[in-house]
Design an enzyme around this catalytic site. Sequence first.
Site, short mmCIF file in Angstrom:
data_model
loop_
_atom_site.label_atom_id
_atom_site.label_comp_id
_atom_site.label_asym_id
_atom_site.label_seq_id
_atom_site.Cartn_x
_atom_site.Cartn_y
_atom_site.Cartn_z
N GLY A 180 0.85 -1.19 0.00
CA GLY A 180 0.00 0.00 0.00
C GLY A 180 0.88 1.24 0.00
O GLY A 180 2.10 1.15 0.18
N LEU A 181 0.24 2.37 -0.17
CA LEU A 181 0.97 3.65 -0.22
C LEU A 181 1.71 3.92 1.08
O LEU A 181 1.36 3.36 2.13
CB LEU A 181 -0.02 4.79 -0.47
CG LEU A 181 -0.76 4.79 -1.82
CD1 LEU A 181 -1.86 5.85 -1.81
CD2 LEU A 181 0.22 5.04 -2.97
N SER A 182 2.68 4.79 1.03
CA SER A 182 3.34 5.25 2.24
C SER A 182 2.28 5.92 3.13
O SER A 182 1.47 6.70 2.65
CB SER A 182 4.43 6.27 1.87
OG SER A 182 5.03 6.77 3.04
N GLY A 183 2.28 5.57 4.39
CA GLY A 183 1.30 6.15 5.31
C GLY A 183 -0.05 5.45 5.29
O GLY A 183 -0.98 5.85 6.00
N GLY B 156 -0.75 2.54 6.44
CA GLY B 156 -0.98 1.85 7.71
C GLY B 156 -0.35 0.47 7.79
O GLY B 156 -0.61 -0.29 8.73
N LYS B 157 0.51 0.14 6.85
CA LYS B 157 1.12 -1.20 6.80
C LYS B 157 1.84 -1.53 8.11
O LYS B 157 1.59 -2.57 8.73
CB LYS B 157 2.12 -1.29 5.62
CG LYS B 157 1.49 -1.01 4.26
CD LYS B 157 2.50 -1.10 3.13
CE LYS B 157 3.58 -0.03 3.15
NZ LYS B 157 3.09 1.36 3.02
N SER C 13 5.90 -1.84 -2.14
CA SER C 13 5.89 -2.78 -3.28
C SER C 13 4.84 -2.37 -4.32
O SER C 13 3.83 -3.04 -4.50
CB SER C 13 5.66 -4.23 -2.81
OG SER C 13 4.66 -4.37 -1.86
#
Length: 200
Positions: A38-41, A43-44, A112
């Site tokens: 997922g995008l930066s920020g 929540g990964k 990724s």
Amino acid sequence: MEYPVRRSDNTSWQQHIQDRETRAALKSQHPRILWFTGLSGAGKTTIASHVDMLLHVSGKHTFILDGDNLRHGLNQDLGFSVADRVENIRRTAHVAKLMSDAGLIVLVCLISPYRLDRRMARDLMEPGEFIEIFVDTPLDICAKRDPKGLYKKAYAGEISNFTGVGDTYEPPVSPELHLNTVGTTPIDLAEQIVAHLELT
Ligand code: ADP
């Protein structure tokens, strides 16, 4: 799959007496890779930390591979060009695979952004052992959260190739789990992931 980085021809695979099955059996668990994309920020890292904690409490042996942390050591020679991102993911996927061979449940937190690289990581594992988790948070929300101040820099032109701003993110087509993070909490999402693991 053959990789252009393959440079050694005179090596063969050594079979060892302890294999992933014996190691996993000792830990009473199924080794798996939980791949957070997922995008930066998005929540990964936050969600993965909660999953890690829940699994730990239930006696599971886990390890988190965090993209940012790996860039401080193993991947410190890599930047954010397309070629370096591909290599970053290739190395991380292979480390995750080795850790799963040690019987661990591995949580990988990596933007990724490209489908092909996630496919490569999936193909290292047996069916059912690779759980792709799409942490789906709209770009504007990620930019508002901006936990590391990176969107501010990217929009100011201080970072090039920033995913979502100067570079593309290809969303997963059929991830095992698709999490919308808006209007919910990281702990609720972590519980959903653990419930999925218990069912599969
Ligand atoms: P990533 O690892 O994807 O770059 P982080 O986990 O570092 O993202 O940051 C996500 C930020 O969003 C954190 O500050 C977290 O507290 C916040 N956040 C708000 N709501 C959620 C949610 N439902 N799930 C995950 N993170 C959330």
